[in-house]
Design a protein around this motif. Structure first.
Motif, mmCIF file in Angstrom:
data_model
loop_
_atom_site.group_PDB
_atom_site.id
_atom_site.type_symbol
_atom_site.label_atom_id
_atom_site.label_comp_id
_atom_site.label_asym_id
_atom_site.label_seq_id
_atom_site.Cartn_x
_atom_site.Cartn_y
_atom_site.Cartn_z
ATOM 1 N N ASP A 1 -27.759 63.195 14.008
ATOM 2 C CA ASP A 1 -27.155 63.997 12.946
ATOM 3 C C ASP A 1 -25.697 64.220 13.320
ATOM 4 N N PHE A 2 -24.793 63.552 12.604
ATOM 5 C CA PHE A 2 -23.390 63.583 12.983
ATOM 6 C C PHE A 2 -22.626 64.769 12.403
ATOM 7 N N SER A 3 -23.260 65.541 11.532
ATOM 8 C CA SER A 3 -22.528 66.580 10.826
ATOM 9 C C SER A 3 -21.871 67.581 11.774
ATOM 10 N N LYS A 4 -22.555 67.903 12.875
ATOM 11 C CA LYS A 4 -21.974 68.900 13.786
ATOM 12 C C LYS A 4 -20.824 68.328 14.613
ATOM 13 N N PHE A 5 -20.702 66.991 14.620
ATOM 14 C CA PHE A 5 -19.633 66.384 15.385
ATOM 15 C C PHE A 5 -18.341 66.235 14.579
ATOM 16 N N LEU A 6 -18.433 66.372 13.259
ATOM 17 C CA LEU A 6 -17.251 66.175 12.427
ATOM 18 C C LEU A 6 -16.182 67.230 12.679
ATOM 19 N N LYS A 7 -16.586 68.391 13.218
ATOM 20 C CA LYS A 7 -15.601 69.435 13.542
ATOM 21 C C LYS A 7 -14.627 68.978 14.613
ATOM 22 N N TYR A 8 -14.998 67.917 15.349
ATOM 23 C CA TYR A 8 -14.125 67.419 16.408
ATOM 24 C C TYR A 8 -13.127 66.382 15.904
ATOM 25 N N SER A 9 -13.181 66.068 14.618
ATOM 26 C CA SER A 9 -12.252 65.091 14.066
ATOM 27 C C SER A 9 -10.874 65.718 13.930
ATOM 28 N N LYS A 10 -9.994 65.354 14.838
ATOM 29 C CA LYS A 10 -8.637 65.918 14.846
ATOM 30 C C LYS A 10 -7.693 64.910 15.500
ATOM 31 N N PRO A 11 -6.396 65.042 15.270
ATOM 32 C CA PRO A 11 -5.457 64.128 15.919
ATOM 33 C C PRO A 11 -5.496 64.291 17.438
ATOM 34 N N GLY A 12 -5.473 63.178 18.133
ATOM 35 C CA GLY A 12 -5.490 63.231 19.596
ATOM 36 C C GLY A 12 -5.049 61.917 20.205
ATOM 37 N N PRO A 13 -4.521 61.961 21.436
ATOM 38 C CA PRO A 13 -4.037 60.741 22.101
ATOM 39 C C PRO A 13 -5.170 59.806 22.487
ATOM 40 N N ARG A 14 -4.830 58.535 22.688
ATOM 41 C CA ARG A 14 -5.769 57.554 23.225
ATOM 42 C C ARG A 14 -5.678 57.491 24.753
ATOM 43 N N TYR A 15 -4.666 58.123 25.310
ATOM 44 C CA TYR A 15 -4.481 58.239 26.757
ATOM 45 C C TYR A 15 -4.434 56.899 27.475
ATOM 46 N N THR A 16 -3.606 55.985 26.958
ATOM 47 C CA THR A 16 -3.244 54.829 27.771
ATOM 48 C C THR A 16 -2.285 55.258 28.871
#
Length: 455
Positions: free
Chosen positions: A3-18
């Motif tokens: 169930d991915f619904s609770k993970f959508l709150k983590y959708s935010k801009p962030g680095p890829r950290y290369t």
């Protein structure tokens, strides 16, 4: 399926950290003279990793975030080859070129846009300055299957190239048309067969999820077709839609992009599919067969991450050559000019084409270690960290520990006084898990255009 619904709150801009700090922190406050001093003071006992940027492409792929020069003119390519040679001359005055080379990578653009004869000439020039390639050096090239022939593959094989990475992105024709990269399966199969014929040790493929018109069902078909090619590694990237940075991305109709929930389902299916077919997840977005050296490295906690991706070749100074290339020293990052005219002007003046960079302070180096351990190995050995830096982890990173508690509650990671370790699902959000350790994130928190979204 989760169930991915609770993970959508983590959708935010962030680095890829290369890198850490990220390239957003590079500036001209780190000046040319200091850069030269850093180069000349490098430990001659440390090996070298070389990156060469060959920036030319014939046409734009709308999803591409690379620094590319679009051309079909031979004179532009010959001119660039001349400037690469001149850059090597200047570089040789500031670097001990007799140091051992343990890694070399050709990136782009499309490196194989250069002919076999031109590639042979470029490689010979490099080896005339850097003659001491280690016997087990990793020598790799990014290849567009639409631009590779047998003569080019033969030249690379004879020069010691042992790894190639083929861009596929997606086999669905509707998706290919939308991103302006039509690449039939037969073309990719031909390129893969060439790589096998010329004994490349590792043949890898790149896929991207989050492209226009993609769905879970269409991506299942792409994965199934890709598997028939039997690659040694898969890289399955989350499309970074940054039209404010890359003009060609403005040609993509944003209403056709899959929603975050669909993208999470695609990534979860990809993990399940590839692991059920003998691959193991290695670092963010990467998968390898169990006999691959990357898998062996992560099992020992020895995987490394740099601008060339994931590697077992740690402990080297990365030297970037060519337009927009990035290098990395023990405590610094440096980047060449991105604009061709400025790149050429610097070399005409007898200087390396250095534009900007950053020198890492003590806090940067501490956080760099933590973030790169998480990004590479999905875990952090806290006791090892404390011994290395002589710092009490829970005191130094009290804010980060607090910020990670929701991830623990969502069973995305486990955390105690000895270790922070991601769950299998947590690896999908590894960028989010690394972000609490990033001292620069607060500065960019109000900007939606600093980074691509993590989901």
């Amino acid at each position: 399926m989760l169930d991915f619904s609770k993970f959508l709150k983590y959708s935010k801009p962030g680095p890829r950290y290369t890198s850490y700090p990220t390239a957003l922190e590079f500036s001209d406050a780190y000046g040319y003279d200091e850069y030269i001093q850093k180069l000349e003071s490098q430990d001659s006992s440390r090996p070298i990793s070389l990156y060469f940027h060959l920036p030319f492409c014939k046409n734009a792929c709308y999803f591409c975030g690379c620094n590319v020069v679009f051309t079909s003119k031979e004179d532009k390519m010959l001119r660039y080859m001349d400037y690469l040679k001149r850059e090597l001359v200047i570089l040789s005055k500031h670097v001990d070129c007799n140091r051992e080379v343990l890694q070399m990578h050709f990136g782009g653009g499309t490196p194989t846009f250069f002919s076999a004869a031109q590639l042979k000439e470029i490689i010979a020039e490099i080896k005339s300055y850097f003659p001491n390639f280690r016997a087990d050096a990793e020598i790799s090239c990014e290849i567009d299957p639409r631009h590779i022939d047998e003569d080019q593959m033969r030249v690379m094989s004879e020069a010691g190239f042992n790894r190639v990475s083929f861009g596929i992105q997606d086999f669905n024709e509707k998706v290919q048309i939308a991103v302006h990269r039509v690449q039939p399966y037969a073309i990719t199969k031909y390129a893969m067969d060439l790589a096998r014929k010329y004994n490349m040790i590792s043949v890898n493929v790149d896929l991207i999820y989050g492209l226009p018109f993609q769905s879970l069902e269409t991506f299942k078909e792409t994965l199934a077709l890709s598997l028939t090619l039997n690659p040694d590694r898969f890289a399955v990237f989350n499309y970074a839609h940054v039209p404010w940075l890359k003009k060609t991305m403005r040609k993509i109709d944003e209403t056709t992009l899959p929603l975050p929930d669909e993208k999470l389902q695609i990534m979860q299916y990809t993990i399940d599919f590839l692991t059920s077919h003998g691959y193991k997840m290695i670092g963010m977005d990467h998968f390898a067969k169990p006999e691959d050296e990357l898998f062996k490295a992560i099992s020992k906690g020895e995987l490394h991450r740099n601008f060339q991706g994931y590697t077992t070749k740690g402990g080297a100074d990365l030297i970037g050559v060519g337009l927009t290339s990035i290098g990395e020293g023990v405590d610094s990052y440096n980047q060449n000019f991105k604009v061709m005219g400025e790149y050429e002007e610097a070399i005409d003046a007898g200087k390396l084409p250095f534009e900007r960079g950053i020198v890492l302070n003590e806090d940067d180096q501490i956080r760099q270690y933590v973030i790169m351990e998480l990004m590479s190995n999905f875990k952090l050995d806290i006791k090892r960290f404390e011994k290395l830096f002589n710092i009490e982890f829970k005191t130094y990173f009290a804010d980060a520990i607090e910020a990670l508690k929701p991830f623990a509650e969502d069973e995305l990671l486990t955390m105690d006084e000895n270790i922070i370790e991601c769950s299998e699902t947590g690896t999908l959000l590894i960028r989010n898990i690394a972000m609490p350790f990033d001292a620069y994130m607060k500065k960019h928190a109000s900007s939606s255009k600093a980074f691509s979204k993590t989901v």
